[in-house]
Scaffold this active site. Structure first.
Site, mmCIF file in Angstrom:
data_model
loop_
_atom_site.group_PDB
_atom_site.id
_atom_site.type_symbol
_atom_site.label_atom_id
_atom_site.label_comp_id
_atom_site.label_asym_id
_atom_site.label_seq_id
_atom_site.Cartn_x
_atom_site.Cartn_y
_atom_site.Cartn_z
ATOM 1 C CG ASP A 10 -1.698 1.291 1.381
ATOM 2 O OD1 ASP A 10 -1.972 1.939 0.347
ATOM 3 O OD2 ASP A 10 -2.035 1.655 2.528
ATOM 4 C CG ASN A 13 -0.294 11.096 -1.182
ATOM 5 O OD1 ASN A 13 0.205 11.261 -2.287
ATOM 6 N ND2 ASN A 13 -1.595 10.949 -1.005
ATOM 7 C CB THR A 14 2.547 10.216 4.680
ATOM 8 O OG1 THR A 14 1.833 11.416 4.374
ATOM 9 C CG2 THR A 14 3.532 10.475 5.807
ATOM 10 N N GLY A 105 -9.014 6.696 -6.125
ATOM 11 C CA GLY A 105 -7.728 6.147 -5.732
ATOM 12 C C GLY A 105 -7.793 4.667 -5.425
ATOM 13 C CG ASP A 107 -6.192 5.330 -1.177
ATOM 14 O OD1 ASP A 107 -6.726 5.580 -2.280
ATOM 15 O OD2 ASP A 107 -5.930 6.209 -0.339
ATOM 16 N NE ARG A 108 -11.929 7.891 -1.642
ATOM 17 C CZ ARG A 108 -12.644 8.931 -2.044
ATOM 18 N NH1 ARG A 108 -12.201 9.701 -3.024
ATOM 19 N NH2 ARG A 108 -13.805 9.194 -1.467
ATOM 20 C CG ASP A 126 -7.913 5.577 5.012
ATOM 21 O OD1 ASP A 126 -7.127 5.777 5.960
ATOM 22 O OD2 ASP A 126 -7.602 4.895 4.013
#
Length: 250
Positions: A10, A13-14, A105, A107-108, A126
């Protein structure tokens, strides 16, 4: 039972999370700072998985940072291992997506796949670089809301306002504060409670449906017992959604 190995990732961005699974159990995992990822960094950090490479059936990664995913693609291609980003696969046979596929995205999508069932509706909150609200009705992803992430907003405030110090965000009991740091914490803590409650309430009101509320991400425990709505915490929701996808499409 045959030993089936999946390398699941996964890329956020961070932070990026990577797990090696065998028969749905984690063997090893690692967390990486996304901004540091390049080919040299990957060779060093992924060396802990080296002895498992010959067993890998699939590498599947959810990524919201395309440039970083390319480093993974290059890394595994050199090892003759198949590596896919979640949206490279035909996931529409797993979940019905009722929004513009190109603008959602990975992730979603992974969160929705992880949590969905045929009986219940869900709102997934999230807490990441952005605060995402995803709405899942039975086995369909019907849309959502994107709000600024708390930590991102806090960092931006301290950068832009010269008299406001950098602070560590904490949960507070009192909203009326007697110093700058507490006042900022109160503003962000109670402000985000209001934001989350209002968005969830608006989704319920406009849809006319009943939902189970699920929280995920680093700040989920901070807000769980502060909301008007009963909420459940699901750790590793995105990773589990990627794994669920890998087991159904391989």
């Amino acid at each position: 039972m045959p030993k089936i190995y999946f390398f699941i990732g996964d890329i956020g961005n961070t932070e990026s999370k990577l797990c090696l699974y065998r028969n749905n159990k984690i063997l090893r995992h690692v967390r990486l700072n996304t901004k540091n990822i390049n080919t040299v960094y990957l060779r060093k950090k992924l060396s802990i998985f080296k002895k498992y490479n010959k067993f890998l059936s699939l590498v599947l990664i959810s990524s919201v940072v395309p440039k970083v995913f390319k480093y993974f693609k290059i890394y595994f291609k050199k090892k003759n291992i198949r590596c896919f980003e979640l949206k490279d696969l035909n996931i529409k046979k797993i979940i019905n997506i009722k929004v513009n596929y190109n603008q959602i995205g990975s992730d979603r999508i992974a969160n929705a796949i992880s949590i969905m069932d045929n009986q219940n509706n869900y709102i997934v909150v999230d807490f990441g670089t952005a605060t995402n609200f995803d709405v899942i009705v039975k086995n369909s992803y019907i849309g959502g809301v994107i709000a600024p992430g708390l930590q991102l907003s806090l960092d931006n405030l301290t950068k832009k306002a010269s008299l406001i110090p950098s602070i560590q965000f904490n949960k507070l009991n009192n909203i009326i504060s007697k110093n700058t740091k507490s006042a900022i914490n109160a503003g962000f803590y109670f402000g985000y409670i209001g934001l989350i409650d209002n968005i969830i309430n608006s989704i319920i009101k406009q849809s006319g449906l009943k939902f189970k509320v699920v929280l995920t991400g680093g700040l989920a425990p901070t807000f769980k017992n502060s909301l008007k709505f009963k909420a459940h915490i699901k750790k590793n929701l995105t990773i589990n959604g990627v794994l669920k996808t890998a087991t159904q499409i391989r």
